[in-house]
Design a protein around this motif. Structure first.
Motif, short mmCIF file in Angstrom:
data_model
loop_
_atom_site.label_atom_id
_atom_site.label_comp_id
_atom_site.label_asym_id
_atom_site.label_seq_id
_atom_site.Cartn_x
_atom_site.Cartn_y
_atom_site.Cartn_z
N LYS A 1 53.98 68.57 34.36
CA LYS A 1 53.40 68.61 33.02
C LYS A 1 52.69 67.30 32.68
N GLN B 1 48.64 66.54 31.38
CA GLN B 1 48.33 66.10 30.01
C GLN B 1 47.13 65.20 29.97
N LYS C 1 49.50 62.08 31.36
CA LYS C 1 50.30 61.27 30.44
C LYS C 1 50.38 59.84 30.95
#
Length: 139
Positions: free
Chosen positions: A135, A139, A2
């Motif tokens: 997480k 990503q 991300k």
């Protein structure tokens, strides 16, 4: 992985006599990017500080490729480069409106008790942040 991009408008006060951004201002821009990244994950530094915890910089580097100039829009893109539950390394890229790469860098952080500067584990103290960082790296 991300990545979050935040717009920065170069202000006159950030420039030197040549009309280019003074090098130390990029470190402030890194902080702006880091704050935007954390907020994009749904967290904020204020809540951390309310819990009696701060996140000092333990190391920082910047490589300068091309100058940013007064009046031009710039963009700082931020991501988690490395995270082990205790230490976090954020990565940064600063570009201008023409998508020219101006600066790259990273900063290393830990979290510590505000009153004693005793290190804490993000994994234990802020398990939601821990999961969000893991997480974000995937990503």
């Amino acid at each position: 992985m991300k990545k979050v991009t935040e717009k920065i408008n170069v202000r006159y006060q950030e420039t030197d006599q040549m009309g280019v951004v003074y090098h130390a201002n990029y470190l402030v821009w890194f902080e702006i990017g880091r704050t935007a990244f954390i907020e994009a994950l749904g967290f904020n530094y204020h809540d951390m500080e309310q819990a009696g915890v701060v996140s000092p910089v333990t190391h920082i580097e910047a490589d300068y490729m091309s100058p940013a100039k007064y009046g031009e829009p710039c963009f700082v893109t931020t991501w988690v480069e490395r995270y082990d539950g205790l230490r976090t390394r954020y990565g940064y890229e600063v570009t201008n409106g023409a998508d020219t790469l101006l600066v790259t860098g990273f900063s290393d952080h830990v979290i510590v008790k505000k009153d004693s500067f005793r290190p804490l584990s993000v994994r234990k103290k802020f398990p939601d942040w821990h999961e969000a960082y893991l997480k974000a790296m995937k990503q």
